[in-house]
Design a protein around this motif. Sequence first.
Motif, PDB file in Angstrom:
ATOM      1  N   VAL A  79       0.859  -1.180   0.000  1.00 19.56           N
ATOM      2  CA  VAL A  79       0.000   0.000   0.000  1.00 19.56           C
ATOM      3  C   VAL A  79       0.898   1.233   0.000  1.00 19.56           C
ATOM      4  N   LEU A  80       0.345   2.344  -0.424  1.00 22.10           N
ATOM      5  CA  LEU A  80       1.084   3.603  -0.387  1.00 22.10           C
ATOM      6  C   LEU A  80       0.712   4.309   0.908  1.00 22.10           C
ATOM      7  N   ASP A  81       1.634   4.294   1.869  1.00 18.99           N
ATOM      8  CA  ASP A  81       1.385   4.929   3.167  1.00 18.99           C
ATOM      9  C   ASP A  81       1.484   6.450   3.079  1.00 18.99           C
ATOM     10  N   ARG A  82       2.464   6.931   2.283  1.00 18.79           N
ATOM     11  CA  ARG A  82       2.670   8.379   2.199  1.00 18.79           C
ATOM     12  C   ARG A  82       3.479   8.696   0.956  1.00 18.79           C
ATOM     13  N   VAL A  83       3.161   9.820   0.327  1.00 13.12           N
ATOM     14  CA  VAL A  83       3.975  10.295  -0.790  1.00 13.12           C
ATOM     15  C   VAL A  83       4.132  11.801  -0.639  1.00 13.12           C
ATOM     16  N   GLY A  84       5.373  12.270  -0.783  1.00 13.65           N
ATOM     17  CA  GLY A  84       5.675  13.691  -0.722  1.00 13.65           C
ATOM     18  C   GLY A  84       6.271  14.129  -2.049  1.00 13.65           C
ATOM     19  N   SER A  85       7.026  15.221  -2.015  1.00 16.50           N
ATOM     20  CA  SER A  85       7.623  15.719  -3.255  1.00 16.50           C
ATOM     21  C   SER A  85       8.915  14.980  -3.613  1.00 16.50           C
ATOM     22  N   SER A  86       9.657  14.527  -2.598  1.00 14.91           N
ATOM     23  CA  SER A  86      10.922  13.839  -2.876  1.00 14.91           C
ATOM     24  C   SER A  86      11.077  12.528  -2.105  1.00 14.91           C
ATOM     25  N   SER A  87      10.061  12.154  -1.325  1.00 10.98           N
ATOM     26  CA  SER A  87      10.129  10.907  -0.560  1.00 10.98           C
ATOM     27  C   SER A  87       8.765  10.227  -0.552  1.00 10.98           C
ATOM     28  N   TYR A  88       8.794   8.949  -0.242  1.00 13.68           N
ATOM     29  CA  TYR A  88       7.561   8.163  -0.183  1.00 13.68           C
ATOM     30  C   TYR A  88       7.746   7.007   0.779  1.00 13.68           C
ATOM     31  N   THR A  89       6.625   6.535   1.305  1.00 10.97           N
ATOM     32  CA  THR A  89       6.627   5.406   2.221  1.00 10.97           C
ATOM     33  C   THR A  89       5.691   4.340   1.687  1.00 10.97           C
ATOM     34  N   VAL A  90       6.255   3.158   1.468  1.00 10.00           N
ATOM     35  CA  VAL A  90       5.473   2.009   1.042  1.00 10.00           C
ATOM     36  C   VAL A  90       5.141   1.194   2.285  1.00 10.00           C
ATOM     37  N   GLY A  91       3.871   0.816   2.393  1.00 10.55           N
ATOM     38  CA  GLY A  91       3.434  -0.025   3.498  1.00 10.55           C
ATOM     39  C   GLY A  91       3.293  -1.464   3.047  1.00 10.55           C
ATOM     40  N   GLU A  99      -6.904 -11.162   8.012  1.00  8.02           N
ATOM     41  CA  GLU A  99      -6.399 -10.439   9.185  1.00  8.02           C
ATOM     42  C   GLU A  99      -4.998  -9.874   8.917  1.00  8.02           C
ATOM     43  N   VAL A 100      -4.835  -8.563   9.144  1.00 13.71           N
ATOM     44  CA  VAL A 100      -3.501  -7.953   9.065  1.00 13.71           C
ATOM     45  C   VAL A 100      -2.787  -8.290  10.373  1.00 13.71           C
ATOM     46  N   VAL A 101      -1.749  -9.134  10.284  1.00 14.46           N
ATOM     47  CA  VAL A 101      -1.028  -9.565  11.478  1.00 14.46           C
ATOM     48  C   VAL A 101       0.198  -8.699  11.752  1.00 14.46           C
ATOM     49  N   THR A 102       0.716  -8.073  10.707  1.00 14.94           N
ATOM     50  CA  THR A 102       1.866  -7.178  10.839  1.00 14.94           C
ATOM     51  C   THR A 102       1.748  -6.103   9.772  1.00 14.94           C
ATOM     52  N   HIS A 103       2.142  -4.876  10.131  1.00  9.15           N
ATOM     53  CA  HIS A 103       2.220  -3.802   9.134  1.00  9.15           C
ATOM     54  C   HIS A 103       3.626  -3.234   9.202  1.00  9.15           C
ATOM     55  N   GLY A 104       4.316  -3.291   8.074  1.00  7.87           N
ATOM     56  CA  GLY A 104       5.661  -2.731   7.989  1.00  7.87           C
ATOM     57  C   GLY A 104       5.687  -1.563   7.038  1.00  7.87           C
ATOM     58  N   THR A 105       6.718  -0.747   7.152  1.00  4.43           N
ATOM     59  CA  THR A 105       6.897   0.363   6.220  1.00  4.43           C
ATOM     60  C   THR A 105       8.366   0.494   5.840  1.00  4.43           C
ATOM     61  N   MET A 106       8.575   1.037   4.642  1.00  5.79           N
ATOM     62  CA  MET A 106       9.909   1.404   4.172  1.00  5.79           C
ATOM     63  C   MET A 106       9.778   2.786   3.534  1.00  5.79           C
ATOM     64  N   THR A 107      10.607   3.728   3.990  1.00  7.63           N
ATOM     65  CA  THR A 107      10.596   5.085   3.452  1.00  7.63           C
ATOM     66  C   THR A 107      11.835   5.292   2.600  1.00  7.63           C
ATOM     67  N   PHE A 108      11.615   5.858   1.420  1.00  8.75           N
ATOM     68  CA  PHE A 108      12.677   6.111   0.461  1.00  8.75           C
ATOM     69  C   PHE A 108      12.714   7.591   0.109  1.00  8.75           C
ATOM     70  N   VAL A 109      13.898   8.099  -0.193  1.00 12.03           N
ATOM     71  CA  VAL A 109      14.066   9.454  -0.723  1.00 12.03           C
ATOM     72  C   VAL A 109      14.681   9.336  -2.113  1.00 12.03           C
ATOM     73  N   CYS A 110      14.338  10.287  -2.975  1.00 12.93           N
ATOM     74  CA  CYS A 110      14.908  10.325  -4.322  1.00 12.93           C
ATOM     75  C   CYS A 110      16.129  11.226  -4.315  1.00 12.93           C
ATOM     76  N   ARG A 111      17.150  10.808  -5.043  1.00 16.01           N
ATOM     77  CA  ARG A 111      18.413  11.537  -5.108  1.00 16.01           C
ATOM     78  C   ARG A 111      18.902  11.595  -6.549  1.00 16.01           C
ATOM     79  N   THR A 112      19.686  12.639  -6.824  1.00 18.17           N
ATOM     80  CA  THR A 112      20.372  12.742  -8.102  1.00 18.17           C
ATOM     81  C   THR A 112      21.514  11.727  -8.102  1.00 18.17           C
TER      82      THR A 112
END
Length: 139
Positions: A79-91, A99-112
């Motif tokens: 799922v898409l937990d959050r999206v900004g202008s240069s970063s995003y969090t995938v859930g 049943e959702v037994v665990t929810h994890g997230t990974m946040t990434f930033v975009c770089r040149t």
Amino acid sequence: MSSPLRFQLSYGDCDTVGIAYFAVYYPWMERAYSTWLYSHGLRSGELVEQHGFMTVGVHSECTYKAMVRVFDELTIRLVLDRVGSSSYTVGFDFLRGDEVVTHGTMTFVCRTPEGGKAAIPDVLMDVLRTLPSAEGAAA
């Protein structure tokens, strides 16, 4: 993701009492994320060469909502937990049945390629928009 990632836990995923070891979720999240990107024609390790940007993981976490044991069958839903202008969090919702037994997230930033801050390129934004929004997520 073209098809959900489904698997059954084995003893190697669990601690000595047969409960899923907390850290085992992180390789599963990375596998689901990489497979999902790949299913949309993107390879994390080739983004600079192919598209002129890179992503860097800056944060990850898991919330454990229910005990998971050896031989339980899980499905990972992205799922898409959050999206900004240069970063995003995938859930990552780990489901046992419905049943959702665990929810994890990974946040990434975009770089040149040089490491400077970069806006999320359209090619990546288009792929992010294929994910359903997490309940209550800022999109």
